[in-house]
Design a protein around this motif. Sequence first.
Motif, mmCIF file in Angstrom:
data_model
loop_
_atom_site.group_PDB
_atom_site.id
_atom_site.type_symbol
_atom_site.label_atom_id
_atom_site.label_comp_id
_atom_site.label_asym_id
_atom_site.label_seq_id
_atom_site.Cartn_x
_atom_site.Cartn_y
_atom_site.Cartn_z
ATOM 1 N N MET A 197 0.833 -1.195 0.000
ATOM 2 C CA MET A 197 0.000 0.000 0.000
ATOM 3 C C MET A 197 0.875 1.256 0.000
ATOM 4 N N LYS A 198 0.552 2.198 -0.860
ATOM 5 C CA LYS A 198 1.367 3.410 -0.973
ATOM 6 C C LYS A 198 1.110 4.362 0.190
ATOM 7 N N LEU A 199 2.181 5.051 0.607
ATOM 8 C CA LEU A 199 2.055 6.075 1.632
ATOM 9 C C LEU A 199 1.680 7.386 0.961
ATOM 10 N N ARG A 200 0.666 8.053 1.481
ATOM 11 C CA ARG A 200 0.149 9.289 0.876
ATOM 12 C C ARG A 200 0.856 10.495 1.491
ATOM 13 N N ILE A 201 1.453 11.307 0.630
ATOM 14 C CA ILE A 201 2.293 12.423 1.067
ATOM 15 C C ILE A 201 1.710 13.765 0.641
ATOM 16 N N ALA A 202 1.680 14.716 1.555
ATOM 17 C CA ALA A 202 1.306 16.100 1.247
ATOM 18 C C ALA A 202 2.498 17.000 1.573
ATOM 19 N N ILE A 203 2.540 18.154 0.940
ATOM 20 C CA ILE A 203 3.664 19.078 1.114
ATOM 21 C C ILE A 203 3.148 20.474 1.430
ATOM 22 N N ALA A 204 3.845 21.169 2.329
ATOM 23 C CA ALA A 204 3.587 22.593 2.566
ATOM 24 C C ALA A 204 4.878 23.328 2.218
ATOM 25 N N GLU A 226 -8.911 19.680 5.122
ATOM 26 C CA GLU A 226 -10.330 19.629 5.490
ATOM 27 C C GLU A 226 -11.143 18.903 4.420
ATOM 28 N N VAL A 227 -10.655 18.965 3.179
ATOM 29 C CA VAL A 227 -11.318 18.264 2.071
ATOM 30 C C VAL A 227 -10.865 16.809 2.026
ATOM 31 N N ASN A 228 -9.567 16.594 2.277
ATOM 32 C CA ASN A 228 -9.007 15.240 2.238
ATOM 33 C C ASN A 228 -7.892 15.109 3.274
ATOM 34 N N HIS A 229 -8.203 14.531 4.437
ATOM 35 C CA HIS A 229 -7.168 14.322 5.461
ATOM 36 C C HIS A 229 -6.707 12.858 5.493
ATOM 37 N N ASN A 230 -6.956 12.158 4.389
ATOM 38 C CA ASN A 230 -6.492 10.777 4.256
ATOM 39 C C ASN A 230 -5.026 10.799 3.814
ATOM 40 N N ILE A 231 -4.183 11.349 4.678
ATOM 41 C CA ILE A 231 -2.766 11.562 4.398
ATOM 42 C C ILE A 231 -1.948 10.867 5.478
ATOM 43 N N ASP A 232 -0.822 10.287 5.082
ATOM 44 C CA ASP A 232 0.045 9.605 6.049
ATOM 45 C C ASP A 232 1.144 10.518 6.586
ATOM 46 N N VAL A 233 1.768 11.289 5.681
ATOM 47 C CA VAL A 233 2.913 12.124 6.078
ATOM 48 C C VAL A 233 2.833 13.488 5.398
ATOM 49 N N SER A 290 8.861 10.968 -6.478
ATOM 50 C CA SER A 290 8.442 10.202 -7.661
ATOM 51 C C SER A 290 9.344 9.005 -7.956
ATOM 52 N N PHE A 291 10.527 8.977 -7.351
ATOM 53 C CA PHE A 291 11.464 7.865 -7.581
ATOM 54 C C PHE A 291 11.007 6.567 -6.908
ATOM 55 N N PHE A 292 10.037 6.661 -6.002
ATOM 56 C CA PHE A 292 9.691 5.499 -5.186
ATOM 57 C C PHE A 292 8.225 5.103 -5.363
ATOM 58 N N LYS A 293 8.017 3.833 -5.679
ATOM 59 C CA LYS A 293 6.674 3.327 -5.931
ATOM 60 C C LYS A 293 5.833 3.213 -4.660
ATOM 61 N N ASN A 294 6.515 3.227 -3.500
ATOM 62 C CA ASN A 294 5.782 3.107 -2.228
ATOM 63 C C ASN A 294 5.236 4.454 -1.741
ATOM 64 N N LEU A 295 5.571 5.541 -2.466
ATOM 65 C CA LEU A 295 5.117 6.875 -2.073
ATOM 66 C C LEU A 295 4.170 7.446 -3.126
ATOM 67 N N GLU A 296 3.133 8.120 -2.663
ATOM 68 C CA GLU A 296 2.175 8.747 -3.582
ATOM 69 C C GLU A 296 1.960 10.205 -3.167
ATOM 70 N N TYR A 297 2.435 11.130 -3.995
ATOM 71 C CA TYR A 297 2.243 12.556 -3.730
ATOM 72 C C TYR A 297 0.783 12.923 -3.994
ATOM 73 N N LYS A 298 0.127 13.569 -3.007
ATOM 74 C CA LYS A 298 -1.298 13.888 -3.128
ATOM 75 C C LYS A 298 -1.557 15.359 -3.444
ATOM 76 N N PHE A 299 -1.013 16.272 -2.648
ATOM 77 C CA PHE A 299 -1.234 17.698 -2.918
ATOM 78 C C PHE A 299 -0.245 18.568 -2.149
ATOM 79 N N LYS A 300 -0.247 19.858 -2.509
ATOM 80 C CA LYS A 300 0.658 20.825 -1.894
ATOM 81 C C LYS A 300 -0.109 22.057 -1.462
#
Length: 216
Positions: free
Chosen positions: A1-8, A45-52, A23-33
């Motif tokens: 299962m991929k880990l969902r990542i957000a960035i500030a 508030e719209v999507n808090h289904n984030i891991d890190v 993007s180099f790693f298949k186990n990571l999924e960038y969601k939004f910034k």
Amino acid sequence: MKLRIAIAEDNSFLAKAIIEKLSFFKNLEYKFKGNNGAELIGKLEVNHNIDVILMDIQMPEMDGITATEIVKSKYPHIKIIMLTVFDDDENIFNAIKAGANGYLLKEIDAENLNKSILEVVSGGAPMTPSIALKTLKLLRNPIVLTNSRDLVDIKLTKRETDILEHLSKGLNYNEIADNLIISPSTVRKHIENIYKKLQVHNKIEAVLKAKKHNLI
């Protein structure tokens, strides 16, 4: 299962570099910034289904340390790694106090970034070696940080305290007005006075500071 990542991150060039490393790693999924802490929280508030979250410190509107404190209070399941160019004692101290799970410098390479994300999800506290050393020194010799704004004797009226209590429950101006049997414009005026007294810019900061000073 991929880990969902957000960035500030407010610097688009640095954000792009971080996204490329992920993007180099298949186990990571960038969601939004988010371009700042406030924008990130709005997206959560719209999507808090984030891991890190990879969190910058110095951003306009809302800095990373304030955002970390808010995210941790609302979404405690999300792990936060401070990803920054600042490794001074005060930032490290404040980041840890706010609830950050790790602290890395932005110069970190892709491989070590991936390892750090896996480490923090497993319950670890990844830190760049130089920051880990500073953290040990801070534990041995704690610094005392004072904020001139925190030293002011803040006094709110009974009505202002009531309105803050309602704000802390997530009520909007109209709902507060209905509950207190006053007009929305009166609520707005009271909130403006509260912001001035607390020296804050939004309701989240107002509620956090009020709780910190035991005003509510």
